[in-house]
Design a protein around this motif. Structure first.
Motif, PDB file in Angstrom:
ATOM      1  N   ARG A   1       0.268 -10.673 -11.369  1.00 32.51           N
ATOM      2  CA  ARG A   1       0.291 -11.288 -12.655  1.00 32.51           C
ATOM      3  C   ARG A   1      -0.807 -10.283 -13.326  1.00 32.51           C
ATOM      4  N   THR A   2      -1.886 -10.055 -12.629  1.00 32.80           N
ATOM      5  CA  THR A   2      -2.927  -9.263 -13.181  1.00 32.80           C
ATOM      6  C   THR A   2      -2.777  -7.715 -12.989  1.00 32.80           C
ATOM      7  N   GLN A   3      -2.265  -7.233 -11.997  1.00 36.43           N
ATOM      8  CA  GLN A   3      -1.954  -5.728 -11.883  1.00 36.43           C
ATOM      9  C   GLN A   3      -1.208  -5.080 -12.858  1.00 36.43           C
ATOM     10  N   LEU A   4      -0.029  -5.749 -13.031  1.00 36.21           N
ATOM     11  CA  LEU A   4       1.263  -5.117 -13.899  1.00 36.21           C
ATOM     12  C   LEU A   4       0.888  -5.165 -15.420  1.00 36.21           C
ATOM     13  N   PRO A   5       0.270  -5.955 -16.092  1.00 37.83           N
ATOM     14  CA  PRO A   5      -0.189  -5.737 -17.375  1.00 37.83           C
ATOM     15  C   PRO A   5      -0.982  -4.470 -17.576  1.00 37.83           C
TER      16      PRO A   5
ATOM     17  N   ASP B   1      13.265  -0.985  -7.018  1.00 40.68           N
ATOM     18  CA  ASP B   1      12.408  -0.493  -8.199  1.00 40.68           C
ATOM     19  C   ASP B   1      11.198   0.356  -7.623  1.00 40.68           C
ATOM     20  N   LEU B   2      10.626   0.116  -6.499  1.00 40.19           N
ATOM     21  CA  LEU B   2       9.600   0.580  -5.987  1.00 40.19           C
ATOM     22  C   LEU B   2      10.003   2.183  -5.742  1.00 40.19           C
ATOM     23  N   ALA B   3      11.035   2.315  -5.134  1.00 38.92           N
ATOM     24  CA  ALA B   3      11.691   3.637  -4.917  1.00 38.92           C
ATOM     25  C   ALA B   3      11.716   4.490  -6.196  1.00 38.92           C
ATOM     26  N   GLN B   4      11.970   3.774  -7.301  1.00 38.83           N
ATOM     27  CA  GLN B   4      12.335   4.571  -8.499  1.00 38.83           C
ATOM     28  C   GLN B   4      10.849   4.923  -9.046  1.00 38.83           C
ATOM     29  N   ILE B   5       9.840   4.072  -8.612  1.00 40.88           N
ATOM     30  CA  ILE B   5       8.414   4.306  -9.117  1.00 40.88           C
ATOM     31  C   ILE B   5       7.958   5.639  -8.358  1.00 40.88           C
ATOM     32  N   GLN B   6       8.184   5.549  -7.196  1.00 36.61           N
ATOM     33  CA  GLN B   6       7.729   6.727  -6.162  1.00 36.61           C
ATOM     34  C   GLN B   6       8.388   8.068  -6.744  1.00 36.61           C
ATOM     35  N   GLN B   7       9.723   7.876  -7.206  1.00 34.63           N
ATOM     36  CA  GLN B   7      10.085   8.958  -7.574  1.00 34.63           C
ATOM     37  C   GLN B   7       9.565   9.671  -8.931  1.00 34.63           C
ATOM     38  N   LEU B   8       9.278   8.737  -9.815  1.00 34.01           N
ATOM     39  CA  LEU B   8       8.843   9.060 -11.224  1.00 34.01           C
ATOM     40  C   LEU B   8       7.239   9.283 -11.252  1.00 34.01           C
ATOM     41  N   THR B   9       6.527   8.936 -10.019  1.00 31.94           N
ATOM     42  CA  THR B   9       5.153   9.426  -9.718  1.00 31.94           C
ATOM     43  C   THR B   9       4.930  10.265  -8.920  1.00 31.94           C
ATOM     44  N   ASN B  10       5.909  11.108  -8.430  1.00 30.72           N
ATOM     45  CA  ASN B  10       5.682  12.214  -7.506  1.00 30.72           C
ATOM     46  C   ASN B  10       5.048  11.468  -6.213  1.00 30.72           C
ATOM     47  N   HIS B  11       5.616  10.397  -5.828  1.00 26.89           N
ATOM     48  CA  HIS B  11       4.811   9.658  -4.782  1.00 26.89           C
ATOM     49  C   HIS B  11       3.318   9.546  -5.149  1.00 26.89           C
TER      50      HIS B  11
ATOM     51  N   ALA C   1      -1.185   1.057  -5.154  1.00 33.95           N
ATOM     52  CA  ALA C   1      -1.955  -0.384  -4.732  1.00 33.95           C
ATOM     53  C   ALA C   1      -0.997  -1.353  -4.939  1.00 33.95           C
ATOM     54  N   PHE C   2      -0.408  -1.509  -6.182  1.00 31.97           N
ATOM     55  CA  PHE C   2       0.513  -2.521  -6.293  1.00 31.97           C
ATOM     56  C   PHE C   2       1.734  -2.485  -5.412  1.00 31.97           C
TER      57      PHE C   2
ATOM     58  N   ASP D   1       0.652  -3.549  -2.008  1.00 32.38           N
ATOM     59  CA  ASP D   1       0.740  -5.132  -1.970  1.00 32.38           C
ATOM     60  C   ASP D   1       2.166  -5.883  -2.136  1.00 32.38           C
ATOM     61  N   LEU D   2       3.033  -5.296  -2.798  1.00 34.39           N
ATOM     62  CA  LEU D   2       4.270  -5.684  -2.919  1.00 34.39           C
ATOM     63  C   LEU D   2       5.235  -5.678  -1.737  1.00 34.39           C
ATOM     64  N   VAL D   3       5.051  -4.370  -1.188  1.00 33.07           N
ATOM     65  CA  VAL D   3       5.677  -4.349   0.142  1.00 33.07           C
ATOM     66  C   VAL D   3       5.249  -5.259   1.180  1.00 33.07           C
ATOM     67  N   ALA D   4       3.738  -5.460   1.060  1.00 31.50           N
ATOM     68  CA  ALA D   4       3.135  -6.383   2.298  1.00 31.50           C
ATOM     69  C   ALA D   4       3.802  -8.144   1.752  1.00 31.50           C
ATOM     70  N   HIS D   5       3.957  -8.267   0.619  1.00 33.00           N
ATOM     71  CA  HIS D   5       4.067  -9.604   0.128  1.00 33.00           C
ATOM     72  C   HIS D   5       5.683  -9.747   0.703  1.00 33.00           C
ATOM     73  N   VAL D   6       6.566  -8.768   0.209  1.00 35.73           N
ATOM     74  CA  VAL D   6       7.913  -9.231   0.693  1.00 35.73           C
ATOM     75  C   VAL D   6       8.177  -9.225   2.199  1.00 35.73           C
ATOM     76  N   HIS D   7       7.146  -8.315   2.922  1.00 36.87           N
ATOM     77  CA  HIS D   7       7.587  -8.469   4.425  1.00 36.87           C
ATOM     78  C   HIS D   7       7.009  -9.976   4.646  1.00 36.87           C
TER      79      HIS D   7
END
Length: 163
Positions: free
Chosen positions: A29-33, A107-117, A137-138, A141-147
């Motif tokens: 909630r802090t990271q994303l904004p 969505d994370l895969a899309q982020i990696q694509q948009l940011t050139n990893h 970092a987000f 964190d999200l991967v660890a969260h989901v896992h």
């Protein structure tokens, strides 16, 4: 963040939930904004650059909106159910959460694509560098969260382990 599974394989379910809330829910909630604001700035200032991550702010906003609703459902419905010892009754909500986790991974895969990893171009400004560092970092964190939820919390709750 280190992989939390090492600490929680045998931890009580309530302790896992009590870790998830501040370390993932509150943090997201802090990271994303902050990331959305940086992405908007980079996209507006560097729109003419071929390396500009056009659409990143929109994607981050979508992820934020999805996560806010997802986390609210966990906090108000699923986690209280698990903490009350009724985890086996949570099969339907858990399947919904897992489907939403799959969407977040897409969505994370899309982020990696948009940011050139998460690799900013040569000579990128500080905002761009901070955006990619923060987005990476987000994502971690999200991967660890989901896992933690998919591989430890949910299966153990469904087996009927007590909180």
């Amino acid at each position: 963040m280190s992989n939390p599974t090492h600490h929680f394989n045998d931890a009580p379910l309530g302790q896992i939930i009590d870790f998830i809330l501040p370390n993932f829910h509150d943090k997201h909630r802090t990271q994303l904004p902050e990331l959305i604001a940086m992405a908007e700035k980079v996209e507006s200032r560097h729109a003419d650059s071929p390396a500009c991550p056009k659409g990143l702010a929109t994607l981050l906003r979508k992820i934020y909106d999805d996560l806010v609703h997802h986390m609210m459902k966990e906090e108000q419905i699923l986690f209280p159910l698990i903490k009350s010892g009724r985890g086996p009754m949570a099969a339907a909500p858990i399947s919904v959460m897992e489907a939403e986790h799959d969407e977040a991974n897409n969505d994370l895969a899309q982020i990696q694509q948009l940011t050139n990893h998460f690799t900013a171009p040569e000579g990128a400004c500080n905002t761009w560098l901070n955006l990619y560092q923060g987005t990476k970092a987000f994502a971690e964190d999200l991967v660890a969260h989901v896992h933690l939820e998919n591989e430890i919390l949910f299966p153990r709750a469904l087996k009927g382990e007590q909180p």
